[in-house]
Design a protein around this motif. Sequence first.
Motif, PDB file in Angstrom:
ATOM      1  N   ALA A  57       0.826  -1.202   0.000  1.00 55.61           N
ATOM      2  CA  ALA A  57       0.000   0.000   0.000  1.00 55.61           C
ATOM      3  C   ALA A  57       0.865   1.258   0.000  1.00 55.61           C
ATOM      4  CB  ALA A  57      -0.929  -0.003   1.219  1.00 55.61           C
ATOM      5  N   ASP A  58       1.999   1.207   0.709  1.00 60.14           N
ATOM      6  CA  ASP A  58       2.915   2.353   0.703  1.00 60.14           C
ATOM      7  C   ASP A  58       3.475   2.609  -0.690  1.00 60.14           C
ATOM      8  OD1 ASP A  58       2.619   2.767   3.432  1.00 60.14           O
ATOM      9  OD2 ASP A  58       4.221   1.367   3.924  1.00 60.14           O
ATOM     10  N   MET A  59       3.740   1.557  -1.417  1.00 62.05           N
ATOM     11  CA  MET A  59       4.328   1.708  -2.745  1.00 62.05           C
ATOM     12  C   MET A  59       3.376   2.397  -3.716  1.00 62.05           C
ATOM     13  SD  MET A  59       7.367   0.548  -2.426  1.00 62.05           S
ATOM     14  CE  MET A  59       7.884   0.412  -4.130  1.00 62.05           C
ATOM     15  N   THR A  60       2.091   2.350  -3.456  1.00 54.62           N
ATOM     16  CA  THR A  60       1.123   2.992  -4.354  1.00 54.62           C
ATOM     17  C   THR A  60       0.867   4.450  -3.993  1.00 54.62           C
ATOM     18  OG1 THR A  60      -0.719   2.226  -2.984  1.00 54.62           O
ATOM     19  CG2 THR A  60       0.004   0.794  -4.789  1.00 54.62           C
ATOM     20  N   THR A  61       1.216   4.856  -2.776  1.00 52.96           N
ATOM     21  CA  THR A  61       0.902   6.214  -2.326  1.00 52.96           C
ATOM     22  C   THR A  61       2.132   7.063  -2.026  1.00 52.96           C
ATOM     23  OG1 THR A  61       0.716   5.460  -0.029  1.00 52.96           O
ATOM     24  CG2 THR A  61      -1.289   5.477  -1.354  1.00 52.96           C
ATOM     25  N   LYS A  62       3.289   6.440  -1.834  1.00 50.36           N
ATOM     26  CA  LYS A  62       4.460   7.189  -1.396  1.00 50.36           C
ATOM     27  C   LYS A  62       5.325   7.652  -2.563  1.00 50.36           C
ATOM     28  CE  LYS A  62       4.040   6.755   3.158  1.00 50.36           C
ATOM     29  NZ  LYS A  62       3.974   7.912   4.080  1.00 50.36           N
ATOM     30  N   THR A  63       6.068   8.704  -2.315  1.00 54.92           N
ATOM     31  CA  THR A  63       7.056   9.244  -3.253  1.00 54.92           C
ATOM     32  C   THR A  63       8.389   9.369  -2.533  1.00 54.92           C
ATOM     33  OG1 THR A  63       5.396  10.468  -4.515  1.00 54.92           O
ATOM     34  CG2 THR A  63       7.680  11.197  -4.722  1.00 54.92           C
ATOM     35  N   LEU A  64       9.445   8.893  -3.165  1.00 57.00           N
ATOM     36  CA  LEU A  64      10.783   8.981  -2.583  1.00 57.00           C
ATOM     37  C   LEU A  64      11.452  10.272  -3.028  1.00 57.00           C
ATOM     38  CD1 LEU A  64      13.035   7.594  -0.931  1.00 57.00           C
ATOM     39  CD2 LEU A  64      13.858   6.600  -3.081  1.00 57.00           C
ATOM     40  N   ARG A  65      11.933  11.019  -2.067  1.00 55.87           N
ATOM     41  CA  ARG A  65      12.600  12.295  -2.342  1.00 55.87           C
ATOM     42  C   ARG A  65      14.070  12.170  -1.970  1.00 55.87           C
ATOM     43  NH1 ARG A  65      12.638  17.141   1.367  1.00 55.87           N
ATOM     44  NH2 ARG A  65      13.288  18.913   0.132  1.00 55.87           N
ATOM     45  N   LEU A  66      14.958  12.447  -2.923  1.00 56.91           N
ATOM     46  CA  LEU A  66      16.400  12.382  -2.700  1.00 56.91           C
ATOM     47  C   LEU A  66      16.971  13.777  -2.857  1.00 56.91           C
ATOM     48  CD1 LEU A  66      15.498   9.773  -4.735  1.00 56.91           C
ATOM     49  CD2 LEU A  66      17.715   8.995  -3.944  1.00 56.91           C
ATOM     50  N   CYS A  67      17.553  14.305  -1.793  1.00 52.93           N
ATOM     51  CA  CYS A  67      18.109  15.657  -1.779  1.00 52.93           C
ATOM     52  C   CYS A  67      19.632  15.570  -1.694  1.00 52.93           C
ATOM     53  CB  CYS A  67      17.586  16.462  -0.598  1.00 52.93           C
ATOM     54  SG  CYS A  67      15.807  16.645  -0.573  1.00 52.93           S
ATOM     55  N   VAL A  68      20.296  16.339  -2.529  1.00 51.91           N
ATOM     56  CA  VAL A  68      21.751  16.461  -2.464  1.00 51.91           C
ATOM     57  C   VAL A  68      22.062  17.793  -1.789  1.00 51.91           C
ATOM     58  CG1 VAL A  68      23.912  16.492  -3.754  1.00 51.91           C
ATOM     59  CG2 VAL A  68      21.993  15.089  -4.555  1.00 51.91           C
ATOM     60  N   CYS A  69      22.843  17.739  -0.719  1.00 47.93           N
ATOM     61  CA  CYS A  69      23.159  18.934   0.061  1.00 47.93           C
ATOM     62  C   CYS A  69      24.662  19.039   0.260  1.00 47.93           C
ATOM     63  CB  CYS A  69      22.459  18.896   1.419  1.00 47.93           C
ATOM     64  SG  CYS A  69      20.677  18.661   1.325  1.00 47.93           S
ATOM     65  N   ASP A  70      25.093  20.238   0.600  1.00 46.18           N
ATOM     66  CA  ASP A  70      26.501  20.516   0.870  1.00 46.18           C
ATOM     67  C   ASP A  70      26.683  20.704   2.371  1.00 46.18           C
ATOM     68  OD1 ASP A  70      29.278  21.426   0.359  1.00 46.18           O
ATOM     69  OD2 ASP A  70      28.483  23.351   1.029  1.00 46.18           O
ATOM     70  N   MET A  71      27.579  19.904   2.944  1.00 48.99           N
ATOM     71  CA  MET A  71      27.834  19.972   4.385  1.00 48.99           C
ATOM     72  C   MET A  71      28.694  21.186   4.719  1.00 48.99           C
ATOM     73  SD  MET A  71      27.369  18.371   7.272  1.00 48.99           S
ATOM     74  CE  MET A  71      28.059  18.247   8.920  1.00 48.99           C
ATOM     75  N   ASP A  72      28.273  21.942   5.723  1.00 45.33           N
ATOM     76  CA  ASP A  72      29.017  23.120   6.166  1.00 45.33           C
ATOM     77  C   ASP A  72      29.099  23.077   7.680  1.00 45.33           C
ATOM     78  OD1 ASP A  72      30.245  25.510   6.509  1.00 45.33           O
ATOM     79  OD2 ASP A  72      28.770  26.719   5.456  1.00 45.33           O
ATOM     80  N   ARG A  73      30.294  22.891   8.211  1.00 43.91           N
ATOM     81  CA  ARG A  73      30.459  22.757   9.651  1.00 43.91           C
ATOM     82  C   ARG A  73      30.282  24.083  10.389  1.00 43.91           C
ATOM     83  NH1 ARG A  73      32.250  17.968  11.391  1.00 43.91           N
ATOM     84  NH2 ARG A  73      33.108  16.495   9.874  1.00 43.91           N
ATOM     85  N   LEU A  74      30.548  25.190   9.728  1.00 39.09           N
ATOM     86  CA  LEU A  74      30.501  26.491  10.399  1.00 39.09           C
ATOM     87  C   LEU A  74      29.159  27.174  10.253  1.00 39.09           C
ATOM     88  CD1 LEU A  74      34.026  27.844   9.418  1.00 39.09           C
ATOM     89  CD2 LEU A  74      33.350  26.584  11.469  1.00 39.09           C
ATOM     90  N   GLY A  75      28.314  26.695   9.374  1.00 39.23           N
ATOM     91  CA  GLY A  75      27.020  27.324   9.167  1.00 39.23           C
ATOM     92  C   GLY A  75      25.978  26.285   8.822  1.00 39.23           C
ATOM     93  N   ARG A  76      24.957  26.738   8.145  1.00 39.97           N
ATOM     94  CA  ARG A  76      23.884  25.844   7.744  1.00 39.97           C
ATOM     95  C   ARG A  76      24.275  25.070   6.502  1.00 39.97           C
ATOM     96  NH1 ARG A  76      18.703  29.959   8.291  1.00 39.97           N
ATOM     97  NH2 ARG A  76      18.763  30.189  10.560  1.00 39.97           N
ATOM     98  N   ASN A  77      23.815  23.834   6.436  1.00 44.98           N
ATOM     99  CA  ASN A  77      24.052  23.044   5.236  1.00 44.98           C
ATOM    100  C   ASN A  77      23.288  23.660   4.071  1.00 44.98           C
ATOM    101  OD1 ASN A  77      25.497  21.369   6.886  1.00 44.98           O
ATOM    102  ND2 ASN A  77      23.876  19.848   7.104  1.00 44.98           N
ATOM    103  N   GLU A  78      23.890  23.631   2.900  1.00 49.73           N
ATOM    104  CA  GLU A  78      23.303  24.271   1.728  1.00 49.73           C
ATOM    105  C   GLU A  78      22.658  23.234   0.824  1.00 49.73           C
ATOM    106  OE1 GLU A  78      25.797  28.159   0.690  1.00 49.73           O
ATOM    107  OE2 GLU A  78      27.017  26.360   0.665  1.00 49.73           O
TER     108      GLU A  78
END
Length: 426
Positions: A210-231
């Motif tokens: 049932a999950d396979m018929t209703t769900k959407t997989l979202r893949l986000c690519v982000c940049d890690m930043d130790r001194l601030g917010r990840n971009e």
Amino acid sequence: MSLSKPPPPPSTSHLAIPPASTPSPSSSATSPSSTPHPAAPPPPSPVKISMQEHFAINVCPGPILPIPQISDFFPRFHDYPCTPPPPREKKILKEETFNGETGGGFKEGEKKGENDGDREEMFDSDDEDTYLGTLEFSLLFDQENNCLHCTIHKAKGLKAMDSNGLADPYVKLHLLPGASKANKLRTKTLKNTLNPVWNETLVYHGITGADMTTKTLRLCVCDMDRLGRNEFIGEVRVALKKLKEGESKRYNMGLERIAQNKEANNQLVEQGAVVAEEERGRILVSLCYNTEKGCLLVGIIRCAHLAAMDSNGYSDPFVKIILQPDMGKKSKYKTTVKKKTLNPEFNEEFSYEVTLDQLAKKTLEISVWDYDLGMSNDFIGGVELGINATGQKLRHWFECLKNKGKKVEYWHTLTQQGAPSGDKPD
């Protein structure tokens, strides 16, 4: 013979001063007693402004007019008039947070102030046409074990996010709708590269057909930043209903910046009932009646997508099981506590000495709790298996009684069923 220089041309300024009328020496010599010629009147002043008018603020119903500046009345003329360009505005969009907060381009979030890379991502939207790169991954749905295998292979040509012209990318996965920390997975971070190669497999447990018929997989690519917010760099989305059971499908998709729209919000509202059911999580339970020993073996294997009960966005879950009607202390068992997780793996088994005839009349109560030191434990969710159960819970109980000596595993959705009236369980 000496040449005299011609007089300089008159000034072109609009504030020209009239030349002084000086009598020529020849005329004074020839006619010293002649009457002086009347002087020409001075030119009119180009602009006459009183001090009170200059410092006054024009106030009238409507928009407030700016204060007149002195340069408005005495402008400077340039050979090439140059108008300064308007400053470029940068829009900073936060990562979408989740559980109905904000979603889409980035959910959140994820949430603020996390040290493990869950800090919210931000990105500027002034270059929507900029090439963001591609992401290569493969998906496999194992219906027998209720697992979704997500293998992140590599990314290529990512947008540079750091001052050195590189990035520190990682990939974060969520299931939509209902994205939260409970269904978030992420890869490791690779340093200083625009073409990272992960080859890392992440597994979602407790995924049903049932999950396979209703769900959407979202893949986000982000940049890690130790001194601030990840971009946030970019994302891709895959509707799981297009994935066939048992078939591994490989994808190579270009990253995009997808913004929330009204249609997505409406979809979340329409499927709100499904999300509400899953907010408390699921549990994988195994049952087996051992005829040789005359006992029921109950296995607590794992939980998935549990509700967060602590302020850090996680829980410290443990499971409590009771066989009703109460048989005393021998009917109550607890698992160990798993710290700071919403997807704990227990793999613990408990035994109840009971005959098959008595077992058919009993009910097995399973409840999941969040452990709090020195405080009342928080109830997360529960499920009851027995002759009075319905649906898949009743089917699980019947298969255990029918198939003696065989271990039967089922995923069950946690509900408010079994919530205690007291503060803390025994």
